[in-house]
Scaffold this motif. Structure first.
Motif, PDB file in Angstrom:
ATOM      1  N   THR A 160      17.088  -8.072  44.592  1.00 19.18           N
ATOM      2  CA  THR A 160      17.690  -7.862  45.910  1.00 19.18           C
ATOM      3  C   THR A 160      17.703  -6.389  46.258  1.00 19.18           C
ATOM      4  O   THR A 160      17.746  -5.531  45.375  1.00 19.18           O
ATOM      5  CB  THR A 160      19.149  -8.369  45.924  1.00 19.18           C
ATOM      6  N   ILE A 161      17.688  -6.125  47.528  1.00 18.10           N
ATOM      7  CA  ILE A 161      17.809  -4.741  47.997  1.00 18.10           C
ATOM      8  C   ILE A 161      19.299  -4.452  48.121  1.00 18.10           C
ATOM      9  O   ILE A 161      20.094  -5.346  48.417  1.00 18.10           O
ATOM     10  CB  ILE A 161      17.069  -4.563  49.344  1.00 18.10           C
ATOM     11  N   HIS A 162      19.687  -3.219  47.864  1.00 11.71           N
ATOM     12  CA  HIS A 162      21.112  -2.856  47.959  1.00 11.71           C
ATOM     13  C   HIS A 162      21.561  -2.984  49.422  1.00 11.71           C
ATOM     14  O   HIS A 162      20.825  -2.602  50.334  1.00 11.71           O
ATOM     15  CB  HIS A 162      21.308  -1.422  47.465  1.00 11.71           C
ATOM     16  N   ASN A 180      28.268  -1.778  41.942  1.00  7.86           N
ATOM     17  CA  ASN A 180      27.022  -2.470  41.621  1.00  7.86           C
ATOM     18  C   ASN A 180      27.238  -3.704  40.762  1.00  7.86           C
ATOM     19  O   ASN A 180      26.501  -3.945  39.803  1.00  7.86           O
ATOM     20  CB  ASN A 180      26.037  -1.513  40.943  1.00  7.86           C
ATOM     21  N   GLU A 232      17.075   1.732  40.564  1.00  5.80           N
ATOM     22  CA  GLU A 232      17.631   2.620  41.591  1.00  5.80           C
ATOM     23  C   GLU A 232      16.538   3.564  42.052  1.00  5.80           C
ATOM     24  O   GLU A 232      15.730   4.034  41.260  1.00  5.80           O
ATOM     25  CB  GLU A 232      18.821   3.424  41.047  1.00  5.80           C
ATOM     26  N   VAL A 233      16.531   3.817  43.356  1.00  6.23           N
ATOM     27  CA  VAL A 233      15.665   4.856  43.909  1.00  6.23           C
ATOM     28  C   VAL A 233      16.612   5.979  44.292  1.00  6.23           C
ATOM     29  O   VAL A 233      17.305   5.884  45.301  1.00  6.23           O
ATOM     30  CB  VAL A 233      14.898   4.337  45.138  1.00  6.23           C
ATOM     31  N   GLY A 234      16.724   6.975  43.442  1.00  6.10           N
ATOM     32  CA  GLY A 234      17.730   8.010  43.691  1.00  6.10           C
ATOM     33  C   GLY A 234      17.253   9.358  43.204  1.00  6.10           C
ATOM     34  O   GLY A 234      16.245   9.473  42.505  1.00  6.10           O
ATOM     35  N   LYS A 292      22.145  10.369  51.666  1.00  2.00           N
ATOM     36  CA  LYS A 292      23.458  10.499  51.045  1.00  2.00           C
ATOM     37  C   LYS A 292      24.182  11.735  51.557  1.00  2.00           C
ATOM     38  O   LYS A 292      23.561  12.767  51.811  1.00  2.00           O
ATOM     39  CB  LYS A 292      23.305  10.619  49.524  1.00  2.00           C
ATOM     40  N   PHE A 295      30.241  -1.070  47.001  1.00  2.46           N
ATOM     41  CA  PHE A 295      28.866  -0.579  47.140  1.00  2.46           C
ATOM     42  C   PHE A 295      28.407   0.206  45.919  1.00  2.46           C
ATOM     43  O   PHE A 295      27.228   0.283  45.625  1.00  2.46           O
ATOM     44  CB  PHE A 295      28.729   0.313  48.377  1.00  2.46           C
ATOM     45  N   PHE A 296      29.353   0.852  45.243  1.00  2.00           N
ATOM     46  CA  PHE A 296      28.951   1.746  44.152  1.00  2.00           C
ATOM     47  C   PHE A 296      29.324   1.211  42.771  1.00  2.00           C
ATOM     48  O   PHE A 296      28.979   1.804  41.766  1.00  2.00           O
ATOM     49  CB  PHE A 296      29.528   3.134  44.405  1.00  2.00           C
ATOM     50  N   MET A 321      30.940   9.886  47.928  1.00  2.00           N
ATOM     51  CA  MET A 321      29.526   9.831  48.328  1.00  2.00           C
ATOM     52  C   MET A 321      29.360   8.658  49.284  1.00  2.00           C
ATOM     53  O   MET A 321      29.939   7.605  49.078  1.00  2.00           O
ATOM     54  CB  MET A 321      28.637   9.632  47.102  1.00  2.00           C
ATOM     55  N   GLU A 360      18.546  -3.920  43.214  1.00  4.78           N
ATOM     56  CA  GLU A 360      18.704  -2.494  43.501  1.00  4.78           C
ATOM     57  C   GLU A 360      20.171  -2.084  43.419  1.00  4.78           C
ATOM     58  O   GLU A 360      21.051  -2.799  43.901  1.00  4.78           O
ATOM     59  CB  GLU A 360      18.169  -2.162  44.891  1.00  4.78           C
ATOM     60  N   VAL A 361      20.412  -0.939  42.826  1.00  3.99           N
ATOM     61  CA  VAL A 361      21.776  -0.402  42.770  1.00  3.99           C
ATOM     62  C   VAL A 361      21.786   0.987  43.404  1.00  3.99           C
ATOM     63  O   VAL A 361      20.737   1.610  43.584  1.00  3.99           O
ATOM     64  CB  VAL A 361      22.297  -0.291  41.319  1.00  3.99           C
ATOM     65  N   ILE A 362      22.978   1.432  43.794  1.00  2.00           N
ATOM     66  CA  ILE A 362      23.144   2.822  44.243  1.00  2.00           C
ATOM     67  C   ILE A 362      24.324   3.388  43.465  1.00  2.00           C
ATOM     68  O   ILE A 362      25.417   2.816  43.492  1.00  2.00           O
ATOM     69  CB  ILE A 362      23.404   2.922  45.754  1.00  2.00           C
ATOM     70  N   LEU A 365      25.805  -7.737  44.474  1.00  2.00           N
ATOM     71  CA  LEU A 365      24.460  -7.338  44.910  1.00  2.00           C
ATOM     72  C   LEU A 365      23.579  -8.548  45.235  1.00  2.00           C
ATOM     73  O   LEU A 365      22.775  -8.509  46.158  1.00  2.00           O
ATOM     74  CB  LEU A 365      23.793  -6.496  43.822  1.00  2.00           C
TER      75      LEU A 365
END
Ligand SMILES: [Zn+2]
Lengths: 809, 375
Positions: free
Chosen positions: B142-144, B367, A584-586, B229, B364-365, B243, A517-519, B372
């Motif tokens: 994996t989950i973020h 990625n 991504e869930v966005g 967010k 975090f951003f 963000m 998962e990415v954000i 991750l």
């Protein structure tokens, strides 16, 4: 707000250490941001008096001074010119230590011996940079006294974070009041003795208020025959402790009084105020002013200015004008101490993009009663330091600006909000409350039983209602003394609704499929549309624009996740990642064209992308990821969500390979897309290899997700499986073959699986052979060979007729 | 004299070529001959045993079985000739033969099992694999880390009876400021420099508008958390990001006190960071709560002694909180005399950074998969 421990001690007796004080203040809500111990390595530096000055025989620039240091007279050579005979000066003796220079030694300057050094403020570490001359002490400095007795070089600097509701804390006195609450000692505010001359103020100045709404109070004094010069040592040192830079005695006094009392002051050169008249008014169209920072500014229409009869001479409460600035030639000053409306100040500050110490205080709201105290305190200092003569009388346009307000405080309410009494005994609680309020200088009128009447002091404009008083009580009583409790009762509610659960389930499945998962940022650059081949005029180009974006990359809200995830792939392939599987869930943000002033539609998108360039391990090396890997991922997600009915039709998204992309349809509505990203797009992002993509429009999917599971009875009778191969034209879709097979007998035909494909010369160039296994099963009986054979025959015939197919069994 | 018959039977014996008679079985009716029969049978048995010892595969066993017990096997042939014996002798000879047949079957069976075992062992020997080859695994994703932290926080509050809510990221100025007791020209607006879309629409700088939207839509009791967010005009550096994610909480009911706020948030801190953590509440300012509080947790690194990461104060600020301001309740039509509540908010990035020891918010951003995959 910067202040020092020793400075505070001049206003309040403090019997705890600096560290302890900072801790106690923090607990009371005055948060320490920075604490710095300062000390200067100064030794053998004392007060001396110049008894004679001669020019150096060989160097005209140097003076040879005879300096009386009480025990003896030293000969010291000095490059400065600002001293005269009988001036008290700071002498660094032979062997003295100075912070910047080090150890002072006697030495000869062109054959003349110099036994020590006369110090400037910067050499003592009092002033930054380089002082123009040596430091001249006040007349009452004691000859021979160690400089460390005059200046407490060892001190602790505090920098407090001041919340916007407590502008009263933007002053030494304000902080000292909070210290008083902690130490229980009495605040010592400096006493003022104004010595007025016979001459009346009215002779020199008239003040007209044309905008009373923006300037409810304006006070001022005239001080004449001043001597503008350097500030005395003590003032320079205080300014240093307060984090300000000395300029000249008049400006330094106004700055210091502002920081001491919280009341911004401004000094005008009285002789430069045309028509001897101050007019407080709104600006007119086309007016300009050159401010102290040497910037010629267009005045926004109707912002508050201080003007003379001709033009604006100051931006009210923000900054003075260059024209009436105090300089070496100023003889007479008009000192302003006013209350300007915070709203106007905020707006003007925003328009000018100019924030000053003064404007910062005005816009948060200053004490409504301190104007005269600050004015007189400054006038007193100007009189003492700059030898000015104070004209008698003062301007004050509104003595009754401060109207005390009474607030009823119910003791029970304190208990209700905090959850407990301050004391087990109710009457003791009341006493405790009154005690706290008194400490904070709130007046308390004993009310009848249930409540007390409270009058907050003039400097606490933030206290307007009962809850504000309760907060003050809690703050001083101590949050740590309030007992933690848990809710009295539970409430029955569903913690996570269906929507959240479905999101969780989809996310879990994708993780299970091996996707990370990415954000990514919700912002995009307008450039990305070209990069992902979105044609001009396409709806995806209609994105929400951010006003004054910080960078081009952050100027639009995204309408697609494609660029976001391609950037992530690029980031990782640039760092030697051989296999990138991400999702991504966005949200995407779509404007409503018909209602431009309404909120945009925010759609939750689940998107994923896979890219493989490396060989992988022994098992993976043969596997290249293609469109069916990505389709498989969507199918797995749907399987996890128990979504069974959907179909796929060829897509036409411009970012995709024209013949390798599809749309997912549920109930006639598009729920997702998948496919291979167009090679041109991949190239635009400099990504090696192919990228396969999927996205699911979560909002469209959700209504199709079943919320409960219904068990189906297991079949009792065996199934029969038959295979057939169909040779058909290349363009015929497999799904149509399957649909046709099933249509022969929806009840009996349970499953049709494509298990092989063959292309080759043997069957002709534009043909393909697809092999299916067909499973037959009845719910109520064991099927006979005859029955299956009959149905199978029908299938063959139908396929032959409908698709012109050749069948091989 | 008893008449005698001489019976000559040609039988192939195991190990010999088929149909080649190598052994003549003479059968006599008299005792003497009977004894002879017995001897012959013993001989057959002996011969079979020696044959079996030679045999190495199942095929030869089968051959031997056919030769002995098959349709034309030696025992079968003997059995078939039993009829030639006198009725008195027949049972004895029959019994003997049948017993022998059984014994041979047993011997064959035993040998068969033995060989089968040997053969399967031999087969397994040829089937060795290198067990150190990698498994054919599906690399689990994996989950973020932000969502990992959000999920953990959500779980804690869900277990305390809170409900999850959400709200728009592009929000009306009204919900973000005015309804939260931050009117236009309020100095607190300076604390948050926001991204505006129009005069009245902005990217929410906090999740607090969800509080208002929730209260507008339902009557008390309210007990919600909202995550999502948020956006602020901060240039990107190691501690700022334009963000970021927030977690917002709100509880409103007839009897909620500041003590409840302390209790719930203390439970939260203990579950999130461990039972040994100390929690400190000190006054803080947020226009929509009063009394307002900042919540500190004792430093995770130095246990409160003071170190670089906590700025030598021993405490780390983790969230803002407070009792809901009566004006906020009034704005949504709740009577502040009847209802009270508390609210809190915290940054997910900050919590994640503290919890996992991450020192740069940009991670975090970006990625980066190497980052991750650690979560
Ligand atoms: Zn620490």
């Amino acid at each position: 707000m910067q202040v020092s421990y020793n400075l505070l001690k001049e206003y309040i007796d403090i019997d705890i250490s600096a560290g302890e004080l900072a801790k106690r203040l923090t607990i009371n809500g005055i948060v320490l941001e920075r604490m710095e111990k300062i000390s200067t390595k100064i030794e053998k530096v004392i007060v001396g008096r110049i008894t004679a000055i001669d020019q150096h025989p060989e160097n005209k620039k140097l003076s040879v001074c005879q300096v009386d240091i009480k025990e003896e007279v030293l000969q010291i050579i000095c490059g400065a010119k600002n001293m005269k005979v009988s001036d008290k000066v700071v002498v660094a003796l032979e062997g003295a230590k100075l912070p910047q220079i080090g150890i002072i030694k006697s030495k000869k300057f062109k054959n003349v011996l110099s036994s020590g050094m006369l110090c400037s403020a910067s050499e003592l570490g009092i002033e930054p940079g380089e002082s123009p001359g040596i430091l001249i002490l006040e007349e009452d400095a004691v000859l021979g006294e160690d400089i460390r007795k005059i200046i407490k070089f060892d001190d602790t600097i505090f920098d407090f974070e001041i919340h916007s509701n407590r502008p009263d804390l933007m002053s030494i006195i304000g902080i000292a009041r909070e210290v008083a609450v902690i130490t229980d000692n009495k605040l010592k505010t400096p006493e003022i003795k104004i010595k007025e001359e016979d001459e009346r103020i009215e002779k020199d100045i008239t003040v007209k208020i044309e905008a009373e709404d923006l300037c409810p109070r304006y006070t001022g004094r005239v001080i004449k025959n001043i001597t503008v010069g350097e500030s005395p040592l003590w003032l320079k040192w205080k300014l240093k402790l307060l984090g300000a830079r000395p300029i000249n005695n008049i400006v330094d006094i106004t700055n210091f009084i502002m920081m001491e009392t919280g009341q911004p002051l401004h000094a005008f050169d009285l002789d430069l105020i045309k028509g001897k008249t101050i007019i407080v008014r709104r600006s007119r169209t086309g007016e300009t002013i050159c401010t102290l920072d040497d910037v010629e500014r267009q005045l926004p229409f109707k912002s508050l200015v201080i003007a003379d009869i001709e033009e604006p001479i100051a931006l009210a409460g923000i900054m003075g004008g260059k024209h009436s600035e105090i300089d070496q030639n100023t003889k007479n000053v008009f000192l302003e101490s006013a209350y300007f409306s915070s709203v106007n100040n905020r707006r003007s500050t925003a328009k000018f993009g100019l924030r000053t110490e003064a404007s910062n205080r005005f816009e948060k709201g200053i004490d409504k009663e301190v104007q005269i105290y600050a004015l007189d305190r400054a006038a007193d200092l100007i009189n003492k330091i700059a030898m000015g003569k104070i004209s008698s009388g003062k301007i004050d346009t509104n003595k009754k600006l401060y109207q005390p307000c009474k607030i009823n405080l119910r003791i029970k309410r304190v208990n209700r909000i905090l959850g407990q009494l301050l004391d087990k005994d109710e009457s003791k609680t009341k006493n405790k409350i009154i005690n706290i309020l008194n400490k904070l200088e709130f007046k308390v009128v004993e009310g009848k039983g249930e409540y007390i009447e409270v009058i907050p002091p003039s400097f606490r404009g933030d206290v307007e209602r009962e809850i504000d008083i309760i907060e003050e009580i809690a703050r001083i009583y101590g949050y740590d003394k309030i007992k933690p409790t848990l809710f009295n009762h539970t409430i029955a509610q569903e913690g996570k609704n269906f929507r959240f659960k479905v999101i969780d389930q989809a996310r879990e499945t994708l993780i299970g499929c091996g996707l990370n998962e990415v954000i990514t940022y919700s912002f995009i650059s307008p450039d990305i549309f070209d990069r992902i081949r979105i044609p001009e005029g396409h709806k995806l180009r209609n994105a929400i624009k951010i006003k004054d974006p910080m960078t081009k990359d952050h100027s639009l809200m995204r309408t697609s996740l494609i660029s976001s995830l391609l950037e992530v792939i690029k980031w990782n392939t640039n760092r030697q990642a051989e296999l990138v599987k991400i999702f991504e869930v966005g949200k995407i943000y779509l404007p409503c064209p018909e209602k431009p002033n309404s909120l945009p539609q925010e759609k939750l998108i689940i998107a994923g992308a896979i890219n493989k360039i490396g060989r992988g391990d022994i098992w993976e090396k043969s596997l290249s990821l293609d469109i069916f890997d990505i389709k498989g991922i969507i199918e797995t997600v749907f399987q996890g969500l128990k979504v069974e009915i959907w179909e796929v039709v060829p897509g036409n998204h411009p970012a995709f390979h024209p013949l390798r992309n599809g749309k997912i349809i549920m109930g006639g509505e598009e729920v997702g897309i998948f496919g291979e990203i167009h090679p041109e797009v991949i190239n635009n992002y400099r990504i090696p290899g192919k990228v396969n993509w999927f996205e699911i429009d979560f909002e469209n999917l959700l209504p199709h997700v079943p919320s409960d599971i219904k068990y189906c009875v297991l079949p009792k009778y065996p199934s029969v499986e038959r295979d057939l191969a169909v040779i058909i034209k290349e363009e015929i879709l497999s799904v149509d073959i399957i649909k046709t097979i099933k249509s022969i007998d929806e009840k009996l035909i349970k499953k049709v699986t494509l298990f092989d494909i063959f292309k080759g010369k043997q069957i002709g160039d534009s043909f393909k052979s697809l092999a299916y296994s067909v499973v037959f099963q009845a719910e109520d009986r064991t099927l006979t060979d005859h029955e299956v054979g009959n149905t199978f025959k029908k299938i063959r015939e139908k396929l032959m007729v409908k698709f012109d197919a050749k069948i091989r069994e | 004299m008893v008449p005698r018959k001489r019976l000559i039977i040609f039988v192939p014996l195991p190990g010999e070529e088929n149909y080649k008679p190598f052994f003549i079985l003479s059968r006599a009716i008299n005792d003497e001959e009977g004894i002879l029969l017995e001897n012959k049978i013993k001989e057959i048995k002996k011969k079979i045993v020696s044959e079996l010892n030679r045999i190495k595969d199942l095929k030869d066993i089968e051959k031997l079985r056919v030769e002995c017990l098959g349709r034309r096997g030696v025992v079968t042939l003997l059995l078939r000739k039993l009829g030639m014996l006198s009725p008195e002798e027949r049972p004895k000879a029959g019994q003997l033969l049948n017993q022998t047949k059984g014994e041979i079957e047993e011997l064959l069976k035993t040998k068969e099992v033995e060989i089968e075992k040997l053969e399967s062992e031999k087969k397994l020997q040829g089937e060795g694999v290198d067990i150190t080859f990698p498994g054919r695994k599906i690399d689990k994703g994996t989950i973020h880390p932000i969502n990992l932290v959000l999920r953990e926080i959500e779980e804690i509050f869900l277990s305390l009876g809170f409900k999850m809510e959400e709200g728009p990221e592009v929000e009306l100025d009204y919900y973000n400021f005015e309804a939260l007791n931050i009117p236009k020209d309020h100095p607190a607006r300076d604390d948050q420099d926001s991204f505006y879309i129009t005069k009245d629409i902005l990217l929410r700088p906090q999740t607090s508008p969800v509080q208002i939207r929730t209260m507008e839509n339902q009557k008390p009791p309210v007990r919600i958390i909202a995550t999502g967010k948020c956006y602020r005009r901060d240039a990107t550096d190691s501690t700022h990001s334009p963000m970021f994610h927030q977690i917002e909480g709100l509880a409103v009911d007839k009897d909620i006190t500041f003590g409840d706020l302390k209790g719930i948030l203390t439970v939260f801190v203990h579950r999130m960071f461990g039972k040994d953590r100390k929690v400190r509440f000190r006054p803080g300012y947020f226009p929509f709560v009063e009394p307002g509080a900042e919540v500190d947790v004792s430093c995770l690194l130095c246990e409160g002694k003071g170190c670089r990461s906590c700025g030598y104060v021993g405490w780390l600020e983790i969230m803002g909180a407070g009792s809901v301001h009566p004006r906020v309740l009034e704005m949504v039509g709740y009577d502040p005399e009847e209802y009270s509540g508390f609210a809190f908010g915290m940054g997910a990035e900050r919590i994640a950074m503290l919890k996992y020891g991450i020192n740069d918010i940009r991670l975090f951003f970006e990625n980066d998969l190497r980052f991750l995959k650690q979560f």
